[in-house]
Design a protein around this motif. Sequence first.
Motif, short mmCIF file in Angstrom:
data_model
loop_
_atom_site.label_atom_id
_atom_site.label_comp_id
_atom_site.label_asym_id
_atom_site.label_seq_id
_atom_site.Cartn_x
_atom_site.Cartn_y
_atom_site.Cartn_z
N CYS A 114 1.46 -3.00 7.79
CA CYS A 114 0.99 -2.99 6.41
C CYS A 114 -0.17 -2.01 6.32
O CYS A 114 -1.01 -1.97 7.21
CB CYS A 114 0.54 -4.41 6.06
N SER A 115 -0.19 -1.22 5.27
CA SER A 115 -1.27 -0.23 5.16
C SER A 115 -1.57 0.10 3.70
O SER A 115 -0.98 -0.48 2.79
CB SER A 115 -0.88 1.03 5.93
N VAL A 116 -2.47 1.02 3.52
CA VAL A 116 -2.84 1.51 2.19
C VAL A 116 -2.21 2.90 2.04
O VAL A 116 -2.14 3.66 3.00
CB VAL A 116 -4.38 1.64 2.07
N VAL A 117 -1.70 3.21 0.85
CA VAL A 117 -1.13 4.55 0.65
C VAL A 117 -1.75 5.31 -0.52
O VAL A 117 -1.57 6.51 -0.66
CB VAL A 117 0.41 4.53 0.49
N GLU A 118 -2.47 4.59 -1.39
CA GLU A 118 -3.06 5.26 -2.57
C GLU A 118 -4.23 4.41 -3.04
O GLU A 118 -4.22 3.18 -2.86
CB GLU A 118 -1.97 5.37 -3.67
N ASN A 119 -5.24 5.05 -3.61
CA ASN A 119 -6.37 4.25 -4.11
C ASN A 119 -6.41 4.14 -5.64
O ASN A 119 -6.79 3.10 -6.18
CB ASN A 119 -7.71 4.74 -3.56
N PRO A 176 -4.47 1.36 -6.90
CA PRO A 176 -4.34 0.82 -5.54
C PRO A 176 -2.88 0.55 -5.19
O PRO A 176 -2.19 -0.19 -5.90
CB PRO A 176 -5.16 -0.48 -5.58
N MET A 177 -2.43 1.17 -4.09
CA MET A 177 -1.04 0.98 -3.66
C MET A 177 -1.01 0.70 -2.16
O MET A 177 -1.69 1.36 -1.39
CB MET A 177 -0.22 2.23 -4.01
N LEU A 178 -0.18 -0.25 -1.78
CA LEU A 178 -0.07 -0.68 -0.39
C LEU A 178 1.36 -0.49 0.08
O LEU A 178 2.29 -0.43 -0.73
CB LEU A 178 -0.45 -2.17 -0.28
N SER A 179 1.53 -0.41 1.39
CA SER A 179 2.88 -0.33 1.95
C SER A 179 3.08 -1.43 2.98
O SER A 179 2.16 -1.81 3.69
CB SER A 179 3.11 1.03 2.61
N HIS A 235 -1.60 11.26 -3.30
CA HIS A 235 -1.43 11.18 -1.85
C HIS A 235 0.02 11.45 -1.45
O HIS A 235 0.95 11.25 -2.24
CB HIS A 235 -1.83 9.79 -1.34
N ILE A 286 2.77 10.54 1.77
CA ILE A 286 2.99 9.71 2.95
C ILE A 286 3.92 10.50 3.88
O ILE A 286 4.99 10.93 3.46
CB ILE A 286 3.67 8.38 2.56
N GLY A 323 -7.48 -3.77 -5.84
CA GLY A 323 -7.93 -2.79 -4.84
C GLY A 323 -7.10 -2.86 -3.58
O GLY A 323 -6.16 -3.66 -3.49
N THR A 324 -7.48 -2.05 -2.62
CA THR A 324 -6.71 -1.92 -1.37
C THR A 324 -7.38 -2.74 -0.26
O THR A 324 -7.91 -2.19 0.69
CB THR A 324 -6.63 -0.44 -0.98
N SER A 326 -0.92 8.18 5.27
CA SER A 326 -1.01 8.61 3.88
C SER A 326 -2.31 9.38 3.73
O SER A 326 -3.37 8.93 4.17
CB SER A 326 -0.98 7.41 2.94
N TRP A 366 -5.59 5.06 6.87
CA TRP A 366 -4.32 4.69 6.23
C TRP A 366 -3.17 5.14 7.13
O TRP A 366 -2.53 6.17 6.91
CB TRP A 366 -4.21 5.33 4.84
N THR A 406 3.30 9.79 -3.49
CA THR A 406 2.99 8.56 -4.23
C THR A 406 2.97 8.83 -5.74
O THR A 406 2.99 7.89 -6.53
CB THR A 406 1.60 7.98 -3.85
N SER A 413 0.04 3.36 9.74
CA SER A 413 0.71 2.12 10.14
C SER A 413 2.00 2.41 10.91
O SER A 413 2.32 3.56 11.19
CB SER A 413 1.02 1.29 8.88
N ILE A 419 6.67 0.02 -1.19
CA ILE A 419 5.37 0.49 -1.66
C ILE A 419 5.06 -0.25 -2.95
O ILE A 419 5.84 -0.21 -3.91
CB ILE A 419 5.37 2.00 -1.87
N LEU A 427 -8.38 -2.23 9.03
CA LEU A 427 -7.61 -0.98 9.10
C LEU A 427 -7.98 -0.25 10.39
O LEU A 427 -9.12 -0.38 10.87
CB LEU A 427 -7.93 -0.09 7.90
N VAL A 458 -0.99 -2.76 -6.51
CA VAL A 458 -1.73 -4.02 -6.66
C VAL A 458 -2.03 -4.23 -8.15
O VAL A 458 -2.79 -3.49 -8.75
CB VAL A 458 -3.04 -4.02 -5.85
N ILE A 491 -6.92 -4.38 2.51
CA ILE A 491 -6.27 -4.69 3.79
C ILE A 491 -7.34 -4.69 4.88
O ILE A 491 -8.02 -3.69 5.09
CB ILE A 491 -5.17 -3.66 4.13
#
Lengths: 189, 189
Positions: free
Chosen positions: B36-41, B44-47, A130, A132, A9-10, A49, A35, A126, A37, B134, A15, B137, A12
């Motif tokens: 650092c952030s979230v870009v997709e659920n 799950p994808m982070l940046s 989504h 960005i 999962g995300t 995003s 989302w 993505t 940054s 990017i 946020l 997870v 972080i």
Amino acid sequence: MIKSKIKPGTYIFPLPVVIVGANIEGKANFMTIAWCSVVENKPPMLSISASKGHYTNIGIRENQSFSINIPSEDLIEATDFVGMKSGKEIDKSKFFQVFYGELKNAPMIKEAAINMECKVMNTIDTGKGHEIFIGQVVQAYAEEEYITNDILDISKIKPLIYATGQKSYWNLGNKIGKAWSIGRNYKKK
Amino acid sequence: MIKSKIKPGTYIFPLPVVIVGANIEGKANFMTIAWCSVVENKPPMLSISASKGHYTNIGIRENQSFSINIPSEDLIEATDFVGMKSGKEIDKSKFFQVFYGELKNAPMIKEAAINMECKVMNTIDTGKGHEIFIGQVVQAYAEEEYITNDILDISKIKPLIYATGQKSYWNLGNKIGKAWSIGRNYKKK
């Protein structure tokens, strides 16, 4: 304590909570997102995003610009409300006192503590729903009351903090250390 | 109150504090970042965004993988220390209890509250010195003590919060509202 596998999962924490502004067919619209940054400092560049289906995304694509507005905790209800309803359903252009800056088409919120107007430099899909947007901050705005010694003061801004999963807003606690400094106390075990 | 123009900058409040892990030539290295952030659920994808000169970036490019580790506030000194010194100068492979997961080459920190191992899906050059990775997870890890009703609990995680400009760490305050809910109290003026 044992580390357990948990569902990917995300996760972080924390946020930020920001309100993104864009004009759609000349009319201001806003959406609340977490989302967001920083991606570059010289020049200042930010990333957001957002699901491609969002109404605000249409305006960002159209004008290649957007604003990021940082709400203080006293704006919690309005901030959440703007995130609940789509601009497809309701007209959000009058919810806030809107002003424009250098870009002329990135609507900003007077009630928010900080405003940044951004020019889109890059858009990344993505591939999963989504997009960005990477924006360069062309100009920023704040009221004097949020500044201490020429620096924006987080204890005066009182930003909203978002907790993923719990879907809740939290406020800021206290200063607990100076960066590039408190680490000197660390002794390798 | 009057809105004033302030120097264009990266005024996102709050920012998270995360420790990014990567293997360089088979050895674990770590860096502390706030970008650092979230870009997709789904998935799950982070940046993350980091200066191309960072030692850790070499490992991310080499293995196309990295980890994100969320430190609790009690890890503040070690977290700051890891951000002060480059892996070019010191060997950080023994600072933490390191473990590996599915990817086998994304080192994670046992002492951190949450760990996510990420596979690089895309790399974007800002053109100004930083590169954005990017990552999807692949697997996440946490100890039971940070979970309430199957959800990661920010009040138990006690994440570090970073204040740009002031270069300081802050802790979490209190829950002040439920998202997609408290907005219902908002009455348009």
